[in-house]
Scaffold this active site. Structure first.
Site, PDB file in Angstrom:
ATOM      1  N   LYS A 199      60.455   7.329 -18.003  1.00  0.00           N
ATOM      2  CA  LYS A 199      60.676   6.691 -16.696  1.00  0.00           C
ATOM      3  C   LYS A 199      62.186   6.644 -16.482  1.00  0.00           C
ATOM      4  CE  LYS A 199      58.648   2.911 -14.037  1.00  0.00           C
ATOM      5  NZ  LYS A 199      58.201   3.669 -12.880  1.00  0.00           N
ATOM      6  N   GLU A 210      49.152  13.012 -10.966  1.00  0.00           N
ATOM      7  CA  GLU A 210      49.209  11.619 -10.517  1.00  0.00           C
ATOM      8  C   GLU A 210      49.797  11.597  -9.119  1.00  0.00           C
ATOM      9  OE1 GLU A 210      52.091   9.384 -12.856  1.00  0.00           O
ATOM     10  OE2 GLU A 210      53.372  11.144 -13.052  1.00  0.00           O
TER      11      GLU A 210
HETATM   12  N1  PXG Z   1      53.252   7.159 -12.107  1.00  0.00           N
HETATM   13  C1  PXG Z   1      54.548   7.156 -11.780  1.00  0.00           C
HETATM   14  C2  PXG Z   1      55.255   8.444 -11.582  1.00  0.00           C
HETATM   15  C3  PXG Z   1      55.229   5.944 -11.657  1.00  0.00           C
HETATM   16  O1  PXG Z   1      56.521   5.938 -11.366  1.00  0.00           O
HETATM   17  C4  PXG Z   1      53.166   4.782 -12.146  1.00  0.00           C
HETATM   18  C5  PXG Z   1      52.558   6.026 -12.290  1.00  0.00           C
HETATM   19  C6  PXG Z   1      52.360   3.566 -12.401  1.00  0.00           C
HETATM   20  O2  PXG Z   1      52.753   2.974 -13.628  1.00  0.00           O
HETATM   21  P1  PXG Z   1      52.617   1.407 -13.918  1.00  0.00           P
HETATM   22  O3  PXG Z   1      53.134   1.224 -15.270  1.00  0.00           O
HETATM   23  O4  PXG Z   1      53.448   0.707 -12.868  1.00  0.00           O
HETATM   24  O5  PXG Z   1      51.181   1.079 -13.790  1.00  0.00           O
HETATM   25  C7  PXG Z   1      54.545   4.737 -11.835  1.00  0.00           C
HETATM   26  C8  PXG Z   1      55.277   3.455 -11.714  1.00  0.00           C
HETATM   27  C9  PXG Z   1      58.073   0.841  -6.918  1.00  0.00           C
HETATM   28  C10 PXG Z   1      58.002   1.848  -7.992  1.00  0.00           C
HETATM   29  O6  PXG Z   1      59.137   0.224  -6.758  1.00  0.00           O
HETATM   30  C11 PXG Z   1      56.849   2.015  -8.715  1.00  0.00           C
HETATM   31  C12 PXG Z   1      56.770   2.968  -9.697  1.00  0.00           C
HETATM   32  C13 PXG Z   1      57.859   3.745  -9.913  1.00  0.00           C
HETATM   33  C14 PXG Z   1      58.991   3.588  -9.188  1.00  0.00           C
HETATM   34  C15 PXG Z   1      59.090   2.628  -8.214  1.00  0.00           C
HETATM   35  O7  PXG Z   1      57.081   0.647  -6.236  1.00  0.00           O
HETATM   36  N2  PXG Z   1      55.572   3.124 -10.365  1.00  0.00           N
END
Ligand code: PXG
Length: 285
Positions: free
Chosen positions: A151, A184
């Site tokens: 990430k 995804e």
């Molecule tokens: N895939 C990607 C590419 C993500 O960046 C998720 C899946 C979901 O992961 P989690 O751990 O949150 O269940 C993410 C994460 C935002 C924001 O501010 C959210 C993400 C990334 C960047 C910004 O809404 N989601």
């Protein structure tokens, strides 16, 4: 409203929370982050987020200058300092200040930043009626080029796909991997229900292993819903009975239309509804 921000070792007013223009986080997107959420004053799966942050940092040879315990405390302190009970937390670690060259060895002082804010949710209508999404032409970056499991502060791959979604009037867009398999969405993981069974792409499809994804898989097991990781094509999505997305910001959100194909009967399905209820109970539990 002005926020209070954690910067490395203390909490400062927003206007004092500054990063150098020589920080490689800005110059190259060289750094890592997490998006977390607190419910009723408790951060959901804080340890899992910290583990993922540390894993992302390790993968890019970035040593986080604080312990997990200190960062966990900083997350809670920043929420408290901003009087946030239900909040969104952005935890960032930049590579730090360096010269105008890529070399990470010529940088110093990684910046550890915690921002706490209110959470901007999708409109309620999206949860009730379900989302319409489209497939982006922008593929998810290959693991051999850059692991999607990191990430990182480099989100342009996802932003390019998000732009395509927005241009098509959708708030999310589906991303395929270089083999044309379902990976995804730009900031959410994807699930489908087919014949009563819950399916989601495996990590090696080129996805971020979402913490919400893992929680939903656990909830499915607990509810006796058969849930497994499987390679999925767009055909599997188009012909699914139900589809939903998971993410820290979105939680669990139904998808009812993909590339103009109605999913099931075009309304959110019963397994999606069940897992949404269970997820709300879990985060507030
Ligand atoms: N895939 C990607 C590419 C993500 O960046 C998720 C899946 C979901 O992961 P989690 O751990 O949150 O269940 C993410 C994460 C935002 C924001 O501010 C959210 C993400 C990334 C960047 C910004 O809404 N989601």
């Amino acid at each position: 409203m002005s926020r209070l921000i954690f910067m490395n070792d203390r909490i400062v007013p927003e206007h004092e929370a500054r990063v150098s223009v020589f920080d490689h986080g800005l110059l190259y997107g060289d750094g890592v982050f997490e998006g977390l959420r607190s419910y009723s004053g408790r951060v959901f799966r804080l340890d899992a987020h910290l583990d993922r942050l540390w894993a992302s940092a390790k993968a890019i040879c970035l040593t986080i200058p604080l312990s997990k315990e200190v960062v966990a405390q900083a997350v809670n302190d920043t929420l408290a300092a901003n009087n946030l009970v239900d909040g969104y937390v952005r935890l960032i670690v930049t590579r730090g200040v360096g010269s105008l060259g890529l070399d990470p060895n010529r940088t110093r002082d990684p910046q550890v930043i915690v921002i706490a804010d209110t959470i901007a949710l999708y409109p309620k209508e999206h949860y009730e009626k379900g989302l319409r999404i489209v497939t982006a032409a922008t593929q998810r970056v290959q693991s051999a080029a850059l692991s999607p499991r990191i990430k990182s502060l480099n989100y342009l791959n996802n932003i390019m796909a998000k732009l395509e979604g927005l241009q098509a009037g959708c708030v999310e867009a589906l991303m395929l991997n270089h083999k044309g398999e379902v990976a995804e969405c730009t900031g959410d993981n994807i699930f489908v229900v087919r014949g009563g069974r819950l399916l989601t792409p495996p990590p090696d499809a080129g996805i971020l292993e979402g913490i919400t994804r893992n929680a939903v898989m656990e909830l499915a097991h607990a509810a006796g819903i058969d849930c497994r990781e499987a390679t999925l094509t767009r055909h599997d999505l188009y012909t699914a009975d139900e589809c939903f997305l998971t993410g820290t910001a979105a939680e669990v959100i139904p998808v009812v239309d993909i590339d103009g194909r109605l999913i099931g009967s075009g309304v959110p399905g019963p397994i999606t509804a069940r897992l949404t209820r269970d997820f709300h109970a879990l985060v507030r539990g």
